[in-house]
Motif scaffolding. Structure first.
Motif, PDB file in Angstrom:
ATOM      1  N   SER A 139      -0.713  38.026 -18.313  1.00 60.17           N
ATOM      2  CA  SER A 139      -1.802  37.609 -19.197  1.00 60.17           C
ATOM      3  C   SER A 139      -2.049  36.105 -19.092  1.00 60.17           C
ATOM      4  CB  SER A 139      -1.500  38.015 -20.637  1.00 60.17           C
ATOM      5  OG  SER A 139      -0.347  37.368 -21.116  1.00 60.17           O
ATOM      6  N   LEU A 140      -0.971  35.320 -18.982  1.00 61.38           N
ATOM      7  CA  LEU A 140      -1.147  33.877 -18.797  1.00 61.38           C
ATOM      8  C   LEU A 140      -1.811  33.569 -17.458  1.00 61.38           C
ATOM      9  CD1 LEU A 140       2.261  32.563 -20.190  1.00 61.38           C
ATOM     10  CD2 LEU A 140      -0.005  32.208 -21.189  1.00 61.38           C
ATOM     11  N   GLY A 141      -1.438  34.339 -16.430  1.00 57.49           N
ATOM     12  CA  GLY A 141      -2.082  34.167 -15.134  1.00 57.49           C
ATOM     13  C   GLY A 141      -3.548  34.551 -15.183  1.00 57.49           C
ATOM     14  N   GLY A 142      -3.843  35.657 -15.854  1.00 55.98           N
ATOM     15  CA  GLY A 142      -5.238  36.074 -15.986  1.00 55.98           C
ATOM     16  C   GLY A 142      -6.069  35.055 -16.739  1.00 55.98           C
ATOM     17  N   PHE A 143      -5.486  34.492 -17.796  1.00 56.32           N
ATOM     18  CA  PHE A 143      -6.184  33.452 -18.552  1.00 56.32           C
ATOM     19  C   PHE A 143      -6.402  32.206 -17.702  1.00 56.32           C
ATOM     20  CE2 PHE A 143      -5.383  29.534 -21.041  1.00 56.32           C
ATOM     21  CZ  PHE A 143      -6.602  29.456 -21.683  1.00 56.32           C
ATOM     22  N   SER A 144      -5.341  31.735 -17.035  1.00 57.86           N
ATOM     23  CA  SER A 144      -5.436  30.525 -16.227  1.00 57.86           C
ATOM     24  C   SER A 144      -6.396  30.704 -15.055  1.00 57.86           C
ATOM     25  CB  SER A 144      -4.050  30.129 -15.705  1.00 57.86           C
ATOM     26  OG  SER A 144      -3.149  29.905 -16.760  1.00 57.86           O
ATOM     27  N   GLY A 145      -6.371  31.897 -14.452  1.00 59.27           N
ATOM     28  CA  GLY A 145      -7.230  32.169 -13.313  1.00 59.27           C
ATOM     29  C   GLY A 145      -8.701  32.189 -13.661  1.00 59.27           C
ATOM     30  N   ARG A 146      -9.005  32.379 -14.931  1.00 57.14           N
ATOM     31  CA  ARG A 146     -10.398  32.335 -15.374  1.00 57.14           C
ATOM     32  C   ARG A 146     -10.769  30.960 -15.937  1.00 57.14           C
ATOM     33  NH1 ARG A 146      -8.224  37.616 -16.846  1.00 57.14           N
ATOM     34  NH2 ARG A 146      -9.644  39.312 -16.318  1.00 57.14           N
ATOM     35  N   LEU A 147      -9.850  30.380 -16.731  1.00 59.23           N
ATOM     36  CA  LEU A 147     -10.153  29.109 -17.375  1.00 59.23           C
ATOM     37  C   LEU A 147     -10.238  27.968 -16.365  1.00 59.23           C
ATOM     38  CD1 LEU A 147     -10.543  27.399 -19.938  1.00 59.23           C
ATOM     39  CD2 LEU A 147      -8.054  27.104 -19.990  1.00 59.23           C
ATOM     40  N   ILE A 148      -9.240  27.854 -15.490  1.00 62.72           N
ATOM     41  CA  ILE A 148      -9.200  26.723 -14.559  1.00 62.72           C
ATOM     42  C   ILE A 148     -10.445  26.686 -13.664  1.00 62.72           C
ATOM     43  CG2 ILE A 148      -7.951  25.714 -12.599  1.00 62.72           C
ATOM     44  CD1 ILE A 148      -5.363  26.712 -13.963  1.00 62.72           C
ATOM     45  N   PRO A 149     -10.812  27.796 -12.992  1.00 66.30           N
ATOM     46  CA  PRO A 149     -12.049  27.748 -12.187  1.00 66.30           C
ATOM     47  C   PRO A 149     -13.293  27.516 -13.033  1.00 66.30           C
ATOM     48  CG  PRO A 149     -10.690  29.602 -11.524  1.00 66.30           C
ATOM     49  CD  PRO A 149     -10.113  29.075 -12.799  1.00 66.30           C
ATOM     50  N   GLY A 150     -13.309  28.085 -14.262  1.00 69.68           N
ATOM     51  CA  GLY A 150     -14.476  27.897 -15.114  1.00 69.68           C
ATOM     52  C   GLY A 150     -14.702  26.427 -15.446  1.00 69.68           C
ATOM     53  N   VAL A 151     -13.641  25.733 -15.849  1.00 69.33           N
ATOM     54  CA  VAL A 151     -13.749  24.313 -16.199  1.00 69.33           C
ATOM     55  C   VAL A 151     -14.057  23.469 -14.958  1.00 69.33           C
ATOM     56  CG1 VAL A 151     -12.474  22.316 -17.056  1.00 69.33           C
ATOM     57  CG2 VAL A 151     -12.258  24.524 -18.209  1.00 69.33           C
ATOM     58  N   LEU A 152     -13.341  23.728 -13.864  1.00 67.45           N
ATOM     59  CA  LEU A 152     -13.542  22.936 -12.650  1.00 67.45           C
ATOM     60  C   LEU A 152     -14.919  23.179 -12.036  1.00 67.45           C
ATOM     61  CD1 LEU A 152     -10.051  23.109 -10.877  1.00 67.45           C
ATOM     62  CD2 LEU A 152     -11.052  21.226 -12.189  1.00 67.45           C
TER      63      LEU A 152
END
Length: 386
Positions: A139-152
């Motif tokens: 779940s942390l990976g799924g969150f990070s994989g969406r948040l990081i590209p979204g912000v960047l």
């Protein structure tokens, strides 16, 4: 209390898998705009990865039942970085789809083997809890994989955003290699034929088939909700940007916090009663997605994410506990059905979206939840003493 580094390694395996698998999800509206394609067409980016996983997961299990656990996982975590980088360099939707398919080929050796390691190396009473730790990492990976590209993407564009995940994958591989002990209780398969025979026995095992059916529904609903909610919130009256779409996956963090309690909940209520309760709550969360308030939608997403993660943790733990031999192939078959469900969840709701928009998409999700509850009520059985 001494830190069990094996649990850290299992969490990193889940983190790496889901970091990459769902990374394009928050970027789909931006990708559709850049490449001038429809929502249904850009959803092929998600379908490609899940299809390749579904095709290869059971055979990955057969191979790892012969080769072992740790070294297979480390090599796969390193290899997954290459197609991730190539996605960032792609010049068309078709190229992205191809590299996403290749990326999916490297993921089953990570998660199927990690869950088999859990079944091999931990006492049966600890398996649901460790499977929950895997789901927390996922779940942390799924969150990070969406948040990081979204912000960047808002800051530097979607290509560097996706490329950053390749570096993260390599760092996860190093951390996993340092954290996880070499397997001590692994029993090597007698050979390819023996492993295939084990896989066929799993395929017709009446104890496993209902678990596989629930796995299908879990990822169907995950992909359906968290793919098409991006188009719902990117459109009027909301107008969410990629960064804002990435932030909606904060809902995953609630699931991350609750999943480690799976072991205690299963011990108290039993698998069957616990999952039935989760499915009822999941249906309520799906209904909240139809409300106009952003806060209400976020509560609905949080509920859906939490219930889905916990259902997944229970069912994967049940597979590893039920299959006494050839655990990798048993988990591999589960993952095949799981990702067939994900492929269907990326494509079929696109038809519902085209027909009736977001309400029709949510209606399809509710129908699948109802089917899952029927399977659990009629065919799941708790082990003696549970």
């Amino acid at each position: 209390m001494t830190l069990d580094t094996r649990r850290v390694g299992i969490a990193l395996a889940g983190f790496c898998s889901f970091l990459n698998l769902y990374a394009p999800q928050a970027l789909l509206p931006a990708l559709a705009h850049d490449f001038r394609v429809t929502a249904a067409e850009i959803s092929a980016v998600m379908t490609a990865g899940t299809i390749s996983i579904a095709l290869t997961a059971p055979f990955t299990g057969v191979v790892t039942d012969m080769l072992g656990r740790k070294r297979v996982i480390v090599v796969a975590m390193v290899l997954v970085a290459l197609p991730t980088l190539m996605v960032a360099l792609s010049g068309s939707v078709q190229e992205i789809v191809v590299w996403r398919f290749v990326q999916g080929l490297a993921l089953p050796p990570v998660f199927a083997t990690a869950l088999a390691y859990v079944g091999d190396e931990f006492p049966p009473a600890e398996v649901p809890g460790v499977a929950g730790i895997y789901m927390m990492g996922s779940s942390l990976g799924g969150f990070s994989g969406r948040l990081i590209p979204g912000v960047l993407t808002d800051l530097v564009g979607w290509r560097p955003a996706i490329g950053s995940l390749a570096l993260l994958s390599l760092l996860c591989a190093v951390g996993f290699g340092l954290a996880l002990d070499k397997e001590r209780h692994f029993v090597r398969s007698e050979g390819l034929k023996a492993s295939l025979r084990q896989m066929m026995r799993h395929l017709v095992d009446p104890r496993l088939i209902p678990l596989y059916a629930v796995g299908f529904g879990v990822l169907f609903n995950f992909i359906a909700v968290f793919t098409y909610v991006n188009f719902h919130l990117a459109g009027p009256p909301y107008g969410f940007s990629p960064s804002m779409l990435g932030l909606i996956f904060l809902t995953y963090l609630v699931g991350s916090a609750t999943v480690p309690s799976i072991g205690r909940a299963v011990a108290r209520f039993g698998r069957r009663r616990f999952v039935l309760g989760l499915l009822i709550l999941w249906g309520i969360g799906a209904l909240l997605l139809l409300t106009p308030s952003v806060w209400s939608i976020l509560i609905g997403l949080t509920t859906c994410a939490t219930c889905g993660m916990m259902c997944q943790g229970v069912s994967t733990g049940a597979v590893t506990a039920t299959a006494k031999e050839g655990r990798s192939s048993a988990v591999g078959l589960y993952m095949t059905v799981f990702y067939v469900g994900g492929s269907a969840g990326a494509s079929l709701p696109g038809l519902a979206w085209a027909y009736g928009g977001w309400p029709a998409t949510v209606a399809m999700v509710l129908a699948v939840i109802t089917a899952m509850a029927t399977v659990v009520a009629l065919f799941w059985r708790d082990p003696k003493g549970a």
